[in-house]
Scaffold this motif. Sequence first.
Motif, PDB file in Angstrom:
ATOM      1  N   SER A 200      93.041  53.845  87.304  1.00 25.37           N
ATOM      2  CA  SER A 200      92.054  53.109  87.504  1.00 25.37           C
ATOM      3  C   SER A 200      92.615  52.735  88.395  1.00 25.37           C
ATOM      4  O   SER A 200      93.941  52.365  88.449  1.00 25.37           O
ATOM      5  CB  SER A 200      91.836  51.931  86.752  1.00 25.37           C
ATOM      6  OG  SER A 200      92.419  51.563  85.916  1.00 25.37           O
TER       7      SER A 200
ATOM      8  N   TRP B  67      96.647  62.289  92.502  1.00 27.33           N
ATOM      9  CA  TRP B  67      97.749  63.443  91.473  1.00 27.33           C
ATOM     10  C   TRP B  67      97.625  61.973  90.166  1.00 27.33           C
ATOM     11  O   TRP B  67      97.206  62.544  88.871  1.00 27.33           O
ATOM     12  CB  TRP B  67      98.511  63.467  91.451  1.00 27.33           C
ATOM     13  CG  TRP B  67      99.770  63.054  92.169  1.00 27.33           C
ATOM     14  CD1 TRP B  67     100.182  62.808  93.841  1.00 27.33           C
ATOM     15  CD2 TRP B  67      99.915  61.441  92.395  1.00 27.33           C
ATOM     16  NE1 TRP B  67     100.817  61.756  93.772  1.00 27.33           N
ATOM     17  CE2 TRP B  67     101.121  61.137  92.703  1.00 27.33           C
ATOM     18  CE3 TRP B  67     100.452  60.905  90.977  1.00 27.33           C
ATOM     19  CZ2 TRP B  67     101.045  59.845  93.248  1.00 27.33           C
ATOM     20  CZ3 TRP B  67     101.121  59.483  90.555  1.00 27.33           C
ATOM     21  CH2 TRP B  67     101.243  58.551  92.497  1.00 27.33           C
ATOM     22  N   TYR B  68      97.077  61.098  90.562  1.00 30.91           N
ATOM     23  CA  TYR B  68      96.713  59.648  89.450  1.00 30.91           C
ATOM     24  C   TYR B  68      95.307  59.667  89.084  1.00 30.91           C
ATOM     25  O   TYR B  68      94.315  59.227  90.165  1.00 30.91           O
ATOM     26  CB  TYR B  68      97.846  58.470  90.421  1.00 30.91           C
ATOM     27  CG  TYR B  68      97.171  56.623  90.094  1.00 30.91           C
ATOM     28  CD1 TYR B  68      97.576  57.068  88.300  1.00 30.91           C
ATOM     29  CD2 TYR B  68      96.721  56.355  89.994  1.00 30.91           C
ATOM     30  CE1 TYR B  68      97.404  55.638  87.691  1.00 30.91           C
ATOM     31  CE2 TYR B  68      95.996  54.843  89.141  1.00 30.91           C
ATOM     32  CZ  TYR B  68      96.928  54.555  88.166  1.00 30.91           C
ATOM     33  OH  TYR B  68      96.569  53.692  87.077  1.00 30.91           O
ATOM     34  N   GLU B  69      95.377  59.794  88.085  1.00 33.98           N
ATOM     35  CA  GLU B  69      93.623  59.087  86.997  1.00 33.98           C
ATOM     36  C   GLU B  69      93.184  58.541  86.592  1.00 33.98           C
ATOM     37  O   GLU B  69      92.280  57.966  85.880  1.00 33.98           O
ATOM     38  CB  GLU B  69      93.868  60.989  85.814  1.00 33.98           C
ATOM     39  CG  GLU B  69      94.670  61.947  86.502  1.00 33.98           C
ATOM     40  CD  GLU B  69      93.867  62.873  85.733  1.00 33.98           C
ATOM     41  OE1 GLU B  69      94.529  62.578  83.925  1.00 33.98           O
ATOM     42  OE2 GLU B  69      94.684  64.496  85.894  1.00 33.98           O
TER      43      GLU B  69
ATOM     44  N   ARG C   5     104.412  62.204  93.614  1.00 34.11           N
ATOM     45  CA  ARG C   5     104.154  62.185  92.177  1.00 34.11           C
ATOM     46  C   ARG C   5     105.871  61.628  91.566  1.00 34.11           C
ATOM     47  O   ARG C   5     105.610  61.175  90.245  1.00 34.11           O
ATOM     48  CB  ARG C   5     103.262  62.823  91.313  1.00 34.11           C
ATOM     49  CG  ARG C   5     103.160  63.015  90.138  1.00 34.11           C
ATOM     50  CD  ARG C   5     102.167  64.230  89.963  1.00 34.11           C
ATOM     51  NE  ARG C   5     102.013  64.154  88.365  1.00 34.11           N
ATOM     52  CZ  ARG C   5     100.684  64.622  88.297  1.00 34.11           C
ATOM     53  NH1 ARG C   5     100.310  65.678  89.113  1.00 34.11           N
ATOM     54  NH2 ARG C   5     100.110  64.941  86.429  1.00 34.11           N
TER      55      ARG C   5
ATOM     56  N   ASN D 127      95.044  51.879  95.796  1.00 34.44           N
ATOM     57  CA  ASN D 127      95.180  51.434  94.143  1.00 34.44           C
ATOM     58  C   ASN D 127      95.431  50.125  94.131  1.00 34.44           C
ATOM     59  O   ASN D 127      95.338  50.395  93.361  1.00 34.44           O
ATOM     60  CB  ASN D 127      96.296  52.641  93.411  1.00 34.44           C
ATOM     61  CG  ASN D 127      95.599  53.791  93.549  1.00 34.44           C
ATOM     62  OD1 ASN D 127      94.514  54.138  93.599  1.00 34.44           O
ATOM     63  ND2 ASN D 127      96.579  54.555  93.037  1.00 34.44           N
TER      64      ASN D 127
ATOM     65  N   ARG E 206      90.420  53.191  94.815  1.00 37.00           N
ATOM     66  CA  ARG E 206      91.301  54.206  94.357  1.00 37.00           C
ATOM     67  C   ARG E 206      91.942  55.070  95.213  1.00 37.00           C
ATOM     68  O   ARG E 206      91.362  54.800  96.672  1.00 37.00           O
ATOM     69  CB  ARG E 206      90.688  55.307  93.677  1.00 37.00           C
ATOM     70  CG  ARG E 206      90.401  54.802  91.852  1.00 37.00           C
ATOM     71  CD  ARG E 206      91.593  55.041  91.185  1.00 37.00           C
ATOM     72  NE  ARG E 206      91.830  56.764  90.897  1.00 37.00           N
ATOM     73  CZ  ARG E 206      91.582  57.693  91.296  1.00 37.00           C
ATOM     74  NH1 ARG E 206      90.485  57.740  89.309  1.00 37.00           N
ATOM     75  NH2 ARG E 206      91.787  59.181  90.669  1.00 37.00           N
TER      76      ARG E 206
END
Length: 420
Positions: A199, A195-197, A151, A185, A189
């Motif tokens: 789309s 941790w990536y919120e 991240r 992604n 998803r």
Amino acid sequence: MDILRFATAGSVDDGKSTLIGRLLFDSKSIFEDQLEAVERTSADRGEEYTNLALLTDGLRAEREQGITIDVAYRYFATPRRKFIIADTPGHIQYTRNMVTGASTADLAIILVDARKGIVEQSRRHAFLATLLKVPHLVVAVNKMDLVDYDRAVYERIVDEFTAFAAKLDITDLTFVPISALHGDNVVERSGNMPWYEGSSLLHHLEHVHIASDRNLIDVRFPVQYVIRPHRSTDPELHDYRGYAGQVAGGVLKPGDEVVHLPSGLTTTITHIDGPNGPVAEAYAPMSVTLRLADDIDISRGDMIARPNNRPEVAQDLEAMVCWMTPDRQLTPRTKLTIKHTTRTARAMVKELNYRLDVNTLHRDEEATGLGLNEIGRIGLRVTQPLFVDDYTRNRLTGGFILIDEATNNTVAAGMIISAR
């Protein structure tokens, strides 16, 4: 369904072609024989994974060198939207190809290698996308699998690009961490990056709003062809006279009052004919045929607009151009042919104001010419009036190409800054 045109850009080996191959593969938009050919070629080359980049890199030189040279167009669709993809090269010597691919794009995807971060080509392509007024920009941080889906690496790239983007005119900027090789992604998803919120990339492409990007205020209808079926035996078609073209701006409806340029005569639209019959209204980028209440001498290259909302009528233009030929330089007094919408005329370069360094944004006002892939601001004098808008207002009536009179080759693409 509407159509989204998007271009991919970025540095060499950032994975542009692999990303497009992944989109086509995961959305089930390739034929079995295509996939078998790619798998066979990948196996022959001893590659561990199926090389999805081979779906777009079709030239032999591209496959041998492992780079993208020419713009490759691919098409696919989901239940929500149709897509036209332009896979553009990353090398600086192919800037003209990137300009060609992005000139009609609604959205540009700039790929960044997570290991390398923002590099010179990343900045160059971001600037070119904003110069061409691509409304939406997506920064896809690729190869996240090679940095263990860290991240901190992703957020460092986001911060660095956001700081650079503050210098540019970007209206919509989105970041997505991906792995084109593994599909993280891209269509779905990824569980590797909880941790990536946001789309997935495809979900964003399906839902990005593009309807308001088109100019629906300024009516612009460049006439491409006059339809006059003289030999028709149908009595209803005997007196038919229609003016065909693509709507470049605004909304047209039967009963609307319009003005013809260059004559300045006003008339009324009586019918609008589409490919499958009459339509109630026409808007960009529809191709239609207009029928008018009065017989006016209208020919190819003329423009139909609103009486109180007309384009600039000009023979002197200030424009940014990208020079696209290695055979000669663009210098003051250069004589060329200009093609603007459906009108063609002769033109001469009056002056070269500056050459722009797309990497540093430095303006070289001492430059005496533009070479291959170089961009600069010029003044043009045209032999007959053109009906133009600033490129920032309308990309269709604000853009043009320059053609070599001797060879008939396209030598430059231009964007009008102002007219007088």
